[in-house]
Motif scaffolding. Sequence first.
Motif, short mmCIF file in Angstrom:
data_model
loop_
_atom_site.label_atom_id
_atom_site.label_comp_id
_atom_site.label_asym_id
_atom_site.label_seq_id
_atom_site.Cartn_x
_atom_site.Cartn_y
_atom_site.Cartn_z
N ASN A 123 0.83 -1.21 0.00
CA ASN A 123 0.00 0.00 0.00
C ASN A 123 0.86 1.26 0.00
O ASN A 123 0.50 2.26 -0.61
N GLY A 124 1.99 1.18 0.72
CA GLY A 124 2.92 2.32 0.73
C GLY A 124 3.43 2.60 -0.67
O GLY A 124 3.51 3.75 -1.10
N TRP A 125 3.76 1.56 -1.38
CA TRP A 125 4.23 1.68 -2.77
C TRP A 125 3.17 2.33 -3.64
O TRP A 125 3.43 3.25 -4.41
N ARG A 126 1.92 1.87 -3.47
CA ARG A 126 0.80 2.45 -4.22
C ARG A 126 0.66 3.95 -3.94
O ARG A 126 0.51 4.76 -4.84
N MET A 127 0.67 4.27 -2.63
CA MET A 127 0.51 5.68 -2.25
C MET A 127 1.66 6.51 -2.82
O MET A 127 1.45 7.61 -3.31
N GLY A 128 2.87 5.93 -2.74
CA GLY A 128 4.04 6.64 -3.24
C GLY A 128 3.91 6.96 -4.72
O GLY A 128 4.17 8.08 -5.16
N LEU A 129 3.48 5.96 -5.50
CA LEU A 129 3.36 6.17 -6.95
C LEU A 129 2.29 7.21 -7.27
O LEU A 129 2.47 8.04 -8.16
N VAL A 130 1.18 7.16 -6.53
CA VAL A 130 0.12 8.13 -6.77
C VAL A 130 0.60 9.54 -6.43
O VAL A 130 0.39 10.49 -7.17
N ASP A 131 1.29 9.66 -5.27
CA ASP A 131 1.82 10.96 -4.86
C ASP A 131 2.80 11.51 -5.89
O ASP A 131 2.84 12.71 -6.16
N LEU A 132 3.59 10.60 -6.44
CA LEU A 132 4.57 10.99 -7.45
C LEU A 132 3.85 11.58 -8.66
O LEU A 132 4.24 12.61 -9.21
N ARG A 133 2.76 10.90 -9.05
CA ARG A 133 1.99 11.36 -10.19
C ARG A 133 1.37 12.73 -9.89
O ARG A 133 1.34 13.61 -10.74
N LEU A 134 0.88 12.88 -8.67
CA LEU A 134 0.28 14.17 -8.29
C LEU A 134 1.33 15.27 -8.32
O LEU A 134 1.06 16.38 -8.76
N ALA A 135 2.54 14.93 -7.85
CA ALA A 135 3.62 15.94 -7.84
C ALA A 135 3.94 16.35 -9.27
O ALA A 135 4.16 17.52 -9.56
N ALA A 136 3.94 15.37 -10.18
CA ALA A 136 4.26 15.66 -11.57
C ALA A 136 3.21 16.58 -12.20
O ALA A 136 3.47 17.24 -13.19
N ARG A 137 2.02 16.63 -11.60
CA ARG A 137 0.95 17.49 -12.15
C ARG A 137 0.91 18.84 -11.46
O ARG A 137 0.03 19.64 -11.73
N THR A 138 1.82 19.04 -10.50
CA THR A 138 1.80 20.29 -9.74
C THR A 138 3.04 21.10 -10.07
O THR A 138 4.14 20.74 -9.68
N PRO A 139 2.89 22.18 -10.83
CA PRO A 139 4.07 22.95 -11.28
C PRO A 139 4.93 23.42 -10.11
O PRO A 139 6.16 23.37 -10.19
N ALA A 140 4.31 23.83 -9.01
CA ALA A 140 5.10 24.32 -7.88
C ALA A 140 5.99 23.21 -7.34
O ALA A 140 7.16 23.44 -7.01
N ALA A 141 5.45 22.00 -7.27
CA ALA A 141 6.23 20.87 -6.76
C ALA A 141 7.41 20.60 -7.68
O ALA A 141 8.53 20.36 -7.24
N LEU A 142 7.16 20.67 -8.98
CA LEU A 142 8.24 20.42 -9.95
C LEU A 142 9.32 21.49 -9.83
O LEU A 142 10.51 21.19 -9.93
N PHE A 143 8.88 22.72 -9.62
CA PHE A 143 9.86 23.80 -9.51
C PHE A 143 10.78 23.56 -8.33
O PHE A 143 12.01 23.59 -8.46
N PHE A 144 10.19 23.28 -7.16
CA PHE A 144 11.03 23.12 -5.99
C PHE A 144 11.85 21.84 -6.04
O PHE A 144 12.89 21.72 -5.40
N THR A 145 11.37 20.86 -6.84
CA THR A 145 12.11 19.62 -6.93
C THR A 145 13.29 19.75 -7.88
O THR A 145 14.39 19.29 -7.57
N PHE A 146 13.06 20.35 -9.05
CA PHE A 146 14.10 20.29 -10.08
C PHE A 146 14.78 21.64 -10.37
O PHE A 146 15.98 21.69 -10.57
N VAL A 147 13.99 22.71 -10.41
CA VAL A 147 14.57 23.99 -10.82
C VAL A 147 15.34 24.64 -9.68
O VAL A 147 16.48 25.09 -9.85
N PHE A 148 14.72 24.63 -8.51
CA PHE A 148 15.29 25.27 -7.33
C PHE A 148 16.74 24.81 -7.04
O PHE A 148 17.64 25.65 -6.93
N PRO A 149 17.00 23.49 -6.99
CA PRO A 149 18.39 23.06 -6.73
C PRO A 149 19.34 23.48 -7.84
O PRO A 149 20.52 23.76 -7.58
#
Lengths: 335, 489
Positions: free
Chosen positions: B6-32
């Motif tokens: 279930n943790g794996w499932r939640m993780g994959l879904v959260d990952l997908r949600l992050a990929a759909r959230t521009p702010a999350a992508l910015f802080f994940t990839f652009v910021f560093p």
Amino acid sequence: MADGAQTSAAATARNRAAAEAAVVVSGLKKSYGPVRAVDDVSFQIPPGEVFGLLGPNGAGKTSTVEVLAGLRAADGGYVRVCGLDPGRDGRRLQERIGPQLQATMLPDKLRVEEALRLFAGFYGRVLPVAGLLDRFGLTEKRRTYFQRLSGGQKQRLALALALVNDPELVLLDEPTTGLDPRVRREVHGLIAGLRAERRTVLLTTHYIEEAERLCDRVAVMHRGHIVAMGPPRQVVAAAGLASEMEIRLAQPADCGTLATLDAVAAAYAAEGDGGGAVYRLRADAVAPAVVALVRWLDQTGNRLLDLQLRQPTLEDAFVQMTAPDGADRGEEGRG
Amino acid sequence: MRTLRNGWRMGLVDLRLAARTPAALFFTFVFPLVFLFAYGAIFAQGSPRMVAYLFGPVVVLQILSSTFFGLGIRVVAMRERGILRRYRLAPVGAGAMVLGNLLTNFLLLAPTIVLLFVCARLAFGMPWPGNGWEIAAIVLVGDFALAGFGLVIGALAESMQEAQVFSNALFFPLLFLSGATIPLAELPHWLQRVAAFLPPTYLVAGFQQAMEGSGRGALPPAQLLALVASGVLGLLAAVQLFRWDKEERLPARRKMAALALAVPFLLTGAWMNAHPAGLAAWRQPLAVATESTAAKQPASSRQKTAGAAPRQAATPAAAAPSGPVLVSAFADPGGPPRTRIGAGWAAMTDTFLGGDSQASLKVIAGGAPGSRGSLLITGTVAGGIAQPWAGAAFYPGPGPWAPADLSAWRTITFWARGGRHAATYALVLLTAQRRTDPPVKTFTAGPRWRRVTISLAAMTPYRNEVEAVLFAAVQPGAFRLQLDRVGLR
């Protein structure tokens, strides 16, 4: 639990009932600090029944449902849901119940189908996702983000999620609160569908017409107690409310005379537009009152121009039973 | 098992949600990346070695921000919005929710680190890390340890505001005291002692060690243990304290239990303070890194004073012949010391380390048996610093200090002759990967010409980025060393 106080015979009888009924609640108590949200509540729901918990806000409906769903520990009493103790077998129980508690929130960017697949993944036994999408009219919206769904679509998705594990018991806490009337009807249709499938449903509502329309039996809760229980009609009858007849006669009559008719408790003259004289009769029972009225008309040669019957509704019964009675008005229970 | 699934499932879904959230992508990839380029341009001024040195801080910064502001706050946001209430009704369990959160964090972090490496390589020519496995392990363990903190913040905070306050209150001190922004060596000593209690300090230092590939194990076992322990404690606390509903309140006593998370670091910090050798080790990497930049700039001016301008080789190291090569025969007495490969020879001493030693080079007539000439290195090794030295450096790359790949050659051979009395000299390999105590091999030379063979392969496995090969006198006093027929094979 007050098990020790029970005789073994009573316990055996109760166990048998528990094995048969989808829900057994006996002497349930739940307090939040000094507030007794649920105080000595007992009821059973046989399999396949749609049971309504009816009551104003703060009557203790939601607390009761949360105990049944295993979300809250009871302070006292005996509870079995699908034969399991929610306090101890919460995890196994979750497999067998389909809950939809008040507003269902999901992540904004989760798509409809993803939500169903995600939840389906948590359960051992599941219904096919495509079938659920179809049944709840979500097939076209299956790629839509949760945040872009309308209120009605969100509610349909919430119901679909509650059904994803093919539950024996569906718990619906205020499934229509905050929805516009058209959407509410839509949801009524879906709940009627559950009944047709012979699923046991426990729903709470403060919409009387919803309970009247959907429920096989209702329990009216007020300040943590059940004040009336039975099929909606029986609850109304038990409230002992009189029916009201409005009659329009060709010739005026004496109110005193009308009041002496069989089964008529009182008679008043009333304003009426159009011709004739209008009277309002309060009848303890409608049928004998109508028979007596017709006989009296024959005898006096008067003529009945119009008759309107207003029978007491569950709402009347509800208003009467849950009327705040001054003394403890300030007390606010939890819903 | 179910929790994992279930943790794996939640993780994959959260990952997908992050990929759909521009702010999350910015802080994940652009910021560093912004930090990498800022650090690289401002502090490292584009020097590949300094970028490598600053790379650890950039990575640790990203781990810190992804755990404190990603992981910790995500749970609180989901609780506040009522999303967790729905998950609670399904047989998911708090364990799966916490694991899923952790997994999302790591799945977002791993590609970020790879991206940072690639960008640092392409933009600044940063050398690849000396030990890739160590880097991966440090990122994994470090993220796990700090995720423990983030998860506990998420479990304790009653609201988004509170979570922000907690995160900021921890994030900034950790950032400034751990060496991630201000080099540890620049801090006053008492602050260095405080830093010994902070987990990111171990990460910054460990990362820098691993980048150099010193081969000594970048994280001392006590620090590794403390990091893993805090991750495990954080995970357990987060599961124990998990709340699905914002209406739920935690008793203060249970909140206090979460402070157990700090225990491993209190112990390690106390131990390190009691054994200052551990602290000293942290001051080292920076010292060496600044030395190498210092070495870099005055290199050209030093060559002039030494009177031996190296000849620029037109051939880059990459195109160098791979068979045995006679680097220099010094057959041109009076002329400059010529080389077959590389940028040439230069005098080099400890002056840039604060020493006072002198050296000069000259090609003179006569050398090893049958040779027309040889390289004469004369000078003085003065005291004043711990390890004074002076000698001649051969730059194998296309320019002074430019790294050259010498991995095709396993040994270096040369003829050497010392002064009247036999003395010990050192052959030092200055490599991009290992700036802290570079590999050294000593040899003796006396009044007679002698052929010396030294195995480079035995000195270091990292011969792909050799910046200079140094022949140095190390015994204080005047010295005289002649070299001839320097060859690689």
